[in-house]
Scaffold this motif. Structure first.
Motif, PDB file in Angstrom:
ATOM      1  N   HIS A 193       5.468   5.587  -4.925  1.00 30.49           N
ATOM      2  CA  HIS A 193       4.360   4.699  -5.277  1.00 30.49           C
ATOM      3  C   HIS A 193       3.671   5.320  -6.498  1.00 30.49           C
ATOM      4  CE1 HIS A 193       1.302   1.735  -4.493  1.00 30.49           C
ATOM      5  NE2 HIS A 193       0.387   2.580  -4.079  1.00 30.49           N
ATOM      6  N   PHE A 194       3.401   4.514  -7.498  1.00 28.39           N
ATOM      7  CA  PHE A 194       2.897   5.068  -8.756  1.00 28.39           C
ATOM      8  C   PHE A 194       1.747   6.050  -8.582  1.00 28.39           C
ATOM      9  CE2 PHE A 194       0.497   5.259 -12.638  1.00 28.39           C
ATOM     10  CZ  PHE A 194       1.454   5.315 -13.633  1.00 28.39           C
ATOM     11  N   PRO A 195       0.675   5.672  -7.851  1.00 32.71           N
ATOM     12  CA  PRO A 195      -0.462   6.608  -7.807  1.00 32.71           C
ATOM     13  C   PRO A 195      -0.173   7.894  -7.028  1.00 32.71           C
ATOM     14  CG  PRO A 195      -1.132   4.374  -7.189  1.00 32.71           C
ATOM     15  CD  PRO A 195       0.364   4.397  -7.200  1.00 32.71           C
ATOM     16  N   GLU A 196       0.930   7.937  -6.302  1.00 28.20           N
ATOM     17  CA  GLU A 196       1.298   9.171  -5.607  1.00 28.20           C
ATOM     18  C   GLU A 196       2.058  10.123  -6.524  1.00 28.20           C
ATOM     19  OE1 GLU A 196       0.714   9.922  -2.166  1.00 28.20           O
ATOM     20  OE2 GLU A 196      -0.560   8.148  -2.199  1.00 28.20           O
ATOM     21  N   ASN A 198       2.737   9.680 -10.019  1.00 31.07           N
ATOM     22  CA  ASN A 198       2.268   9.845 -11.386  1.00 31.07           C
ATOM     23  C   ASN A 198       1.335  11.056 -11.448  1.00 31.07           C
ATOM     24  OD1 ASN A 198       1.969   8.944 -14.143  1.00 31.07           O
ATOM     25  ND2 ASN A 198      -0.132   8.363 -13.605  1.00 31.07           N
TER      26      ASN A 198
END
Lengths: 340, 340, 340, 340
Positions: A193-196, A198
């Motif tokens: 998941h991107f916010p995890e 990135n």
């Protein structure tokens, strides 16, 4: 013009494969399959292909596939591949399997690392390991190609010259590997998941990654004249970028080594291999991204041999090498369609 | 020391809220709830909190919560919030609701945009819109706060001075908004899968985003003396970054405007608001990231008023403003715990 | 096979141009120039080209260039281009200029926006604006092409159908544009230093960006039958990604508009243009990244026409359109070499 | 309240330091220096600090500094620090030096790795290595602290327990380290230009990074009872993210090792150290980003000990540990101001 099927068209490796084959003068994509119910168009699965391919996915059907395609690229999860290979081979469809199902020659090792019994002993026997740089002679007549893993190709290409020349110890080799997130596939998960992921760098599956026995097996084969099995310590990491694999490899030389000579050895070892670039600078994944190149260099640091190698996991690590295999199998120059 | 409950502790806004409250001298987190079966520890949900909080989640239970907490922050999906608010209010627990359930005062508009009937008319009536910069007087006595949306806060703070002073047309206002990916929450989806949204910029929900009627409603209220309702054209976009919202807003002045005067108006409008920084340079989301600030500037371009505003969607757009509300409700200075 | 020169080989647009031309059946790169003293090899400037081009840069010399090349792509800073164009034209070398020097037909407007007097009135008169989708007929015989700016192409392609059909007001058009960082070129600056712009979204040059008068000029020309000049409000933003431009455009219709009809208009307008994809979904920059496509869609939101368009700034916004122009000038199909 | 000076206020470590000290109850920033001519305000250098600090930079002047500050944090390039330390110490200003100038105790090794003669033998003798987890007793009375390097802290904290207990071989230790781009400082360079390092992973300074002798020296000191010097193979890599350092370390045990026991050893070793979190999961840089924690875990893989450690390079790797040192020097609890 060879009729081609893409079995499992929705993933990233398939998208890259389709993109490459659309520009290949000797291939025509006639079949794409998907398990999605609604028979999505290929360009609905992959909007970047809008206007480039006019084909709808269909459910997998060996008969219908065999009528139109002489070769099938399987981009399925492991265990799903071995469930369909026999049906294709019986119909004389040649198979390039991008899954892990036919890479390990020993069904027991497969069972140990993948947690599934292998159900296709015939296929396992027929399969040829599709790393052209090492098995270029075996690929042309093959009916079933086990396309190598992305970490695996990087690691093997980086180590093969040292192992074949018996220059380094065969145990204790450290492969510190780093991958872009597309290597984890297209199914959303919390870890991708991107916010995890990135702005984060992490290790995963330390000591447990399934490419480990594949690297062991192929490098042991590469060094067979000298007998001892190769056993690597393989640590994968996740890098906040889309694509690219970078391996930093530490090996202990058996005797004195000179950096310059090692670079010469690598250049000589790969001089027939158009997609391995032995470079003298320190490579960056971006330089090989969106290409079929594997870039490699070597250093000697405080008595250790340090090999640094990188490639695009979706191309040289999956779809591009698959097309190299296709080229060898169907009599095209190895580089056809791959001047990306 | 006020006992605090975090209802729905697993998301990003909750993580930020917990992080802030752990340093807040007047709050103690005594309850955290989660719908996960195994009562995970808070620091298992959020490894970044390791060593900072010794608390396990529990299922939501209004009685047990009310015994320990005087205020509950609800970080639940919409519709889930309105299902529990009454039970808390009956037990005299004050509620700061981070969902959308109590933001729209008109249940019909809620039904139109959210696709659900509103089931808590009492709560809807009690709720105070928790944007301290505009409703600072109403918040202290409130029993139920509707914490504003992240796009909403950015847009409203950027436009309120122009609307209140009746300087711009009330229809045709364009809000071109851009958000980091954490704004989409913590549930993995294809659209927020790293290889899909990294290295990509896209628009979504054009003309349909649910923050639209919330912006309309609050700005209409801000400009009530002049009568006409505000109606904005709101376009959200996804930016390949974690956090931050940036709004570029285009409004048509009713008469001649001077950039310098507008900046003065904004400075004056927000001079009592410690978390709005009216700046003369063009702001960047990174400058307000990880803080509770909203940064705003104004330009006049070819006769249009262009307002540029940004804030951290998880803090000023969610958890930080929630703590501002908490401070106002429990008699702390508005900035307590928020000098991040 | 046409001999080609790349003048100013070290930038990103040049790298992409070289990469494209290496696969172009009708072009051969015979000259690359650089102002660097040491005559670097092209693959030293661009390590990604290792093994693909065996050419060293040389200082610019019109005579030596003209001996080997019939066309020169100029990838120089503005003012540097106009200093060399005459020398090339005198030697019958056709020129495709990627700088801004020949885009604005009015030297005074050039002087106003670029802060330099234009010194090549002859060239300015000869130059043809190289946007094939609008000026396909004028390009084949041209001796000097002014290759359009990246923001400009995106904005013009997005608006041309509306303007030509006189469907929208000509002033007050808002172009909210977002660009990846490669659009800022390859010279390191604080604003493009990774830790400054990563995880950040910002606006820059609000009301002052030099692509503004270029958009005005071309769109005014597109709509010439109706007379009034077009004047846009153009706001550029920086997105933390490498490549891609996204424009969200807001225009006020002169009369009633229907979304579906507008999409049909766009499809019809671009039906001869192989590199414009009118799509019905909301596009993302990633879908056109590394291709020569411009993806466009249209929506009607609360009475405004909202056009969303994107392209790869280094390809369709620079090198790819340059090759389109080359193809038209040298009698190749417009798509040759551009099926990326 | 201790008067504090920030010497060299424009960099990233200074910005973080200022941010931390603004919330520190025992420190007041009274001086900030910069070599920029125009005496910029601190919040002009760092727009994120707008509204938080009302101070203009001044040129460095030891007298004027000593009148207002009892301690100076030096965030200067190496060699610039040693040019000013004596002037501060003579005026009884205590110094926490974030540069490399006082870290290596042997001036010859400094000269070998940094290419400069060391010019402050007195300071070198006075300096205490400021890694509180190992030298907590020596720091309180120190007049001059050599604040450790970011790679160094990560590597040393990860290896200290193994070395002190003499559990691993002292040569051949592989430290495969990865850093976010802010570790390269704030001066724009091609290698840190966004479009070069974004979407790329690369190695740099292989075998040559200046943190190597610092790691050797401190770990040799940690293991002094056993005599043999430690010599590490240190390979730094650049990760496309802002902040965070991750080290994957491979050591050869001298005898049998059990993962669980090693974790216990680490927990015990660091039980007095509030900023080292020994975790059982595999850490990610994001979990310690924006905090002063160093997260560490240990694995045993095929007979090698693999230590994985990470921290925020700008905080625990620079400004945060500097504040730990400040706290110890001025009698505050070690954690004051650092509950970030």
């Amino acid at each position: 013009m060879t009729g081609v099927a893409i079995v499992g068209a929705s993933g990233y490796a398939s998208r890259e494969l389709i993109r490459i084959l659309l520009n290949h003068p000797g291939a025509e994509i006639r079949v794409a399959t998907s398990r999605q119910d609604d028979s999505p168009r290929v360009d609905a699965l992959h909007p970047s292909l809008a206007g480039r391919i006019d084909l709808a996915c269909e459910p997998f059907d060996a008969d219908r596939l065999a009528e139109r395609a002489r070769v099938a690229f399987l981009a399925l999860p492991h265990t799903a591949s071995m469930a369909v290979v026999a049906s294709l081979r019986e119909r004389n469809v040649r198979v390039i399997d991008l899954s892990a199902d036919y890479r390990l020659t020993d069904a027991q090792i497969y069972a140990d690392w993948y947690g599934h019994t292998h159900t296709d002993a015939v296929g396992l026997k027929e399969a040829v390991y599709g790393l052209p740089e090492l098995y270029r002679e075996s690929i042309p007549p093959a009916g079933l190609i086990a396309n190598p893993g992305c970490y695996t190709s990087t690691s093997i290409l980086a180590l093969a010259p040292l192992i074949r020349e018996n220059l380094v110890e065969r145990t204790g080799i450290v492969i510190d590997a780093k991958s872009g997130v597309s290597g984890a596939g297209r199914s959303p998960k919390l870890s991708t998941h991107f916010p995890e992921c990135n702005e984060s760098f992490s290790a995963y599956n330390v000591g447990k990654h399934r490419h480990t026995p594949e690297i062991d097996q192929v490098l042991t084969d590469v060094g067979c004249a000298q007998g001892d099995p190769v056993e690597v310590i393989f640590t994968p990491h996740l890098v906040p970028m889309d694509r690219g694999i970078f391996a930093t490899i530490y090996a202990t030389p058996r005797g004195p080594v000179v950096e310059h000579d090692l670079l010469d050895l690598y250049r000589s070892f790969y001089k027939q291999s158009p997609f391995v670039r032995v470079v003298s600078h320190l490579p960056a994944t971006k330089e090989s991204a969106f290409t079929n190149y594997c870039d490699i260099t070597v250093r000697v640091v405080r008595g250790k041999v340090v090999v640094l190698a990188c490639l695009d996991n979706l191309i040289k690590g999956a779809s591009g090498v698959a097309v190299q295999n296709f080229n060898l199998m169907f009599g095209h120059p190895e580089t056809t369609g791959l001047a990306l």
